[in-house]
Design a protein around this motif. Structure first.
Motif, short mmCIF file in Angstrom:
data_model
loop_
_atom_site.label_atom_id
_atom_site.label_comp_id
_atom_site.label_asym_id
_atom_site.label_seq_id
_atom_site.Cartn_x
_atom_site.Cartn_y
_atom_site.Cartn_z
N UNK A 26 0.87 -1.12 -0.06
CA UNK A 26 0.07 -0.12 0.01
C UNK A 26 0.74 1.29 0.13
N UNK A 27 2.03 1.25 -0.15
CA UNK A 27 2.88 2.39 0.08
C UNK A 27 2.63 3.39 -0.80
N UNK A 28 2.34 3.13 -1.81
CA UNK A 28 1.90 4.53 -3.00
C UNK A 28 0.63 4.88 -2.54
N UNK A 38 8.17 -1.67 11.99
CA UNK A 38 8.60 -0.93 10.64
C UNK A 38 7.27 -1.53 9.82
N UNK A 39 6.71 -0.41 9.24
CA UNK A 39 5.63 -0.85 8.44
C UNK A 39 6.01 -0.71 6.91
N UNK A 40 6.87 -0.23 6.44
CA UNK A 40 7.21 0.12 4.89
C UNK A 40 8.62 -0.23 4.85
N UNK A 90 5.33 9.16 11.32
CA UNK A 90 4.94 8.83 10.15
C UNK A 90 5.88 7.93 9.16
N UNK A 91 5.63 6.71 9.02
CA UNK A 91 6.43 5.91 8.33
C UNK A 91 5.96 5.83 6.78
N UNK A 92 4.95 6.62 6.37
CA UNK A 92 4.69 6.86 4.76
C UNK A 92 5.63 7.58 4.17
N UNK A 93 6.55 8.17 4.67
CA UNK A 93 7.48 9.25 3.96
C UNK A 93 6.91 10.69 3.79
N UNK A 94 5.80 10.77 4.25
CA UNK A 94 5.04 12.06 4.14
C UNK A 94 5.31 13.08 5.35
N UNK A 95 5.91 12.74 6.30
CA UNK A 95 6.43 13.49 7.30
C UNK A 95 5.01 14.09 8.04
N UNK A 96 4.00 13.18 8.17
CA UNK A 96 2.62 13.68 9.01
C UNK A 96 3.08 13.04 10.47
N UNK A 97 3.98 13.73 11.18
CA UNK A 97 4.10 12.86 12.56
C UNK A 97 2.92 13.18 13.55
N UNK A 98 2.80 12.25 14.17
CA UNK A 98 1.77 12.74 15.32
C UNK A 98 2.41 12.96 16.59
N UNK A 99 2.04 14.14 17.30
CA UNK A 99 2.67 14.90 18.47
C UNK A 99 1.80 14.85 19.64
N UNK A 280 -8.71 1.65 -0.03
CA UNK A 280 -8.08 0.47 0.28
C UNK A 280 -8.95 -0.77 0.52
N UNK A 281 -8.58 -1.79 -0.19
CA UNK A 281 -9.34 -2.92 -0.25
C UNK A 281 -9.35 -3.43 1.30
N UNK A 282 -10.59 -3.80 1.97
CA UNK A 282 -10.49 -4.26 3.28
C UNK A 282 -9.75 -5.41 3.67
N UNK A 283 -10.28 -6.59 2.81
CA UNK A 283 -9.93 -7.69 3.01
C UNK A 283 -8.21 -7.67 3.03
N UNK A 284 -7.78 -7.07 1.92
CA UNK A 284 -6.07 -6.99 1.81
C UNK A 284 -5.58 -6.14 3.00
N UNK A 285 -6.17 -5.16 3.31
CA UNK A 285 -5.47 -4.54 4.30
C UNK A 285 -5.69 -5.04 5.78
N UNK A 286 -6.89 -5.75 5.95
CA UNK A 286 -7.15 -6.59 7.13
C UNK A 286 -6.06 -7.70 7.35
N UNK A 287 -5.69 -8.19 6.00
CA UNK A 287 -4.54 -9.21 6.22
C UNK A 287 -3.19 -8.73 6.48
N UNK A 288 -2.90 -7.68 5.93
CA UNK A 288 -1.87 -7.00 6.21
C UNK A 288 -1.67 -6.58 7.76
#
Length: 294
Positions: A26-28, A38-40, A90-99, A280-288
């Motif tokens: 789902x990285x993109x 680590x998620x990505x 944020x591990x997506x690379x978008x820099x949206x950190x939660x603080x 996002x596909x629910x089944x695929x995301x749930x499996x991940x």
């Protein structure tokens, strides 16, 4: 001797990583992704910045190879004190950190020298009804969105009052959700609330949930299709959104573990949060997400 062996086993389990980063597929499409593993694969930064309770010192905590939280490094820093989250990176690379800068509002990661862990022995964040995180640079999360997906690995122990895993406000109206993933104990359900416009009483999709149970929770708002979907541990339920238009052109206050107006604080635990502006596909995301249950 047996107690010593048990403690070693807990440390080993807490530092055991998933087989591979679970969100590579789902990285993109990720808007933001937060986890205590680590998620990505492409992400090389730390997982969290923590504050040590004994003296207020802070440190970034990274991942070991191939992706578990560095529990040894965490405990070496914390010692017999407790540790609380200042930044969930944020591990997506978008820099949206939660603080969270307010110490009393920071979720806990270590309790008196012991890492908080889930049922499988992996690290978790503890929210005790007064903790939350805000996401930097996420005001546009729902702006003009055709679709939104929110995925959480967590649990709510709230006995009676509604509690929030994730919320984004409807413009400047902090009392209503553009999108919200909630637990309502009185209905024994998790619910997805979403609204494309600024009308009151956003539609809801609900699915059964047992208080205190760790679960994979996925909410999906398909604004152009006029539909909502809520998934719990692989099963899903859909509901009608009422309109078939993109989300309004307005900013949102985006928060973890609380509603935009500081109501519905989460009493529970969390290990992963995934945000996307795609359906996002629910089944695929749930499996991940199943591969990183804590």
């Amino acid at each position: 001797m047996a107690a010593f062996g048990f403690a070693l086993d807990l440390a080993r389990r807490a530092s055991s990583p998933p087989a591979r980063p679970s969100l590579d597929a789902f990285a993109g499409t990720l808007y933001a992704a937060y986890g205590l593993a680590r998620l990505v694969s492409s992400y090389s930064g730390p997982g969290a910045r923590v504050r040590r309770s004994s003296d207020g010192a802070e440190a970034d905590i990274g991942f070991t190879f191939p992706g578990a939280l560095d529990v040894a490094g965490l405990l070496a820093f914390v010692g017999s004190a407790s540790a609380f989250i200042v930044t969930w990176y944020d591990q997506s690379g978008n820099g949206r950190h939660a603080t969270q800068s307010v110490t009393a509002s920071q979720p806990r990661l270590v309790n008196a020298g012991a890492v908080d862990i889930g049922p499988n022995g992996h690290p978790i964040l503890v929210f005790s009804g007064a903790q939350s995180l805000g996401i930097a640079g996420a005001a546009g999360f729902a702006r003009n969105a055709s679709n939104l997906t929110v995925g959480v690995v967590g649990m709510s122990s709230a006995p009676s009052l509604t509690t929030a895993f994730f919320t984004a406000s409807r413009g400047g109206n902090l009392s209503w959700y553009r999108v919200g993933l909630l637990h309502t104990p009185t209905l024994s359900a998790v619910r997805l609330a979403a609204s494309a416009n600024d009308a009151d009483n956003p539609p809801l999709a609900s699915r059964a949930y047992t208080t205190g149970a760790w679960a994979r929770l996925i909410g999906r708002a398909r604004f152009l299709d006029g539909a909502l979907d809520i998934g719990v541990n692989g099963g899903s339920t859909s509901a009608t959104l009422g309109t078939s238009v993109a989300s309004a052109d307005s900013d949102s206050l985006v928060r973890i573990g609380i509603s935009p107006n500081s109501g519905a604080p989460l009493a529970g635990q969390m290990s992963t949060l995934v945000l996307s502006r795609s359906a996002l596909d629910i089944a695929a995301l749930d499996a991940a997400l199943q591969g990183i249950m804590p």
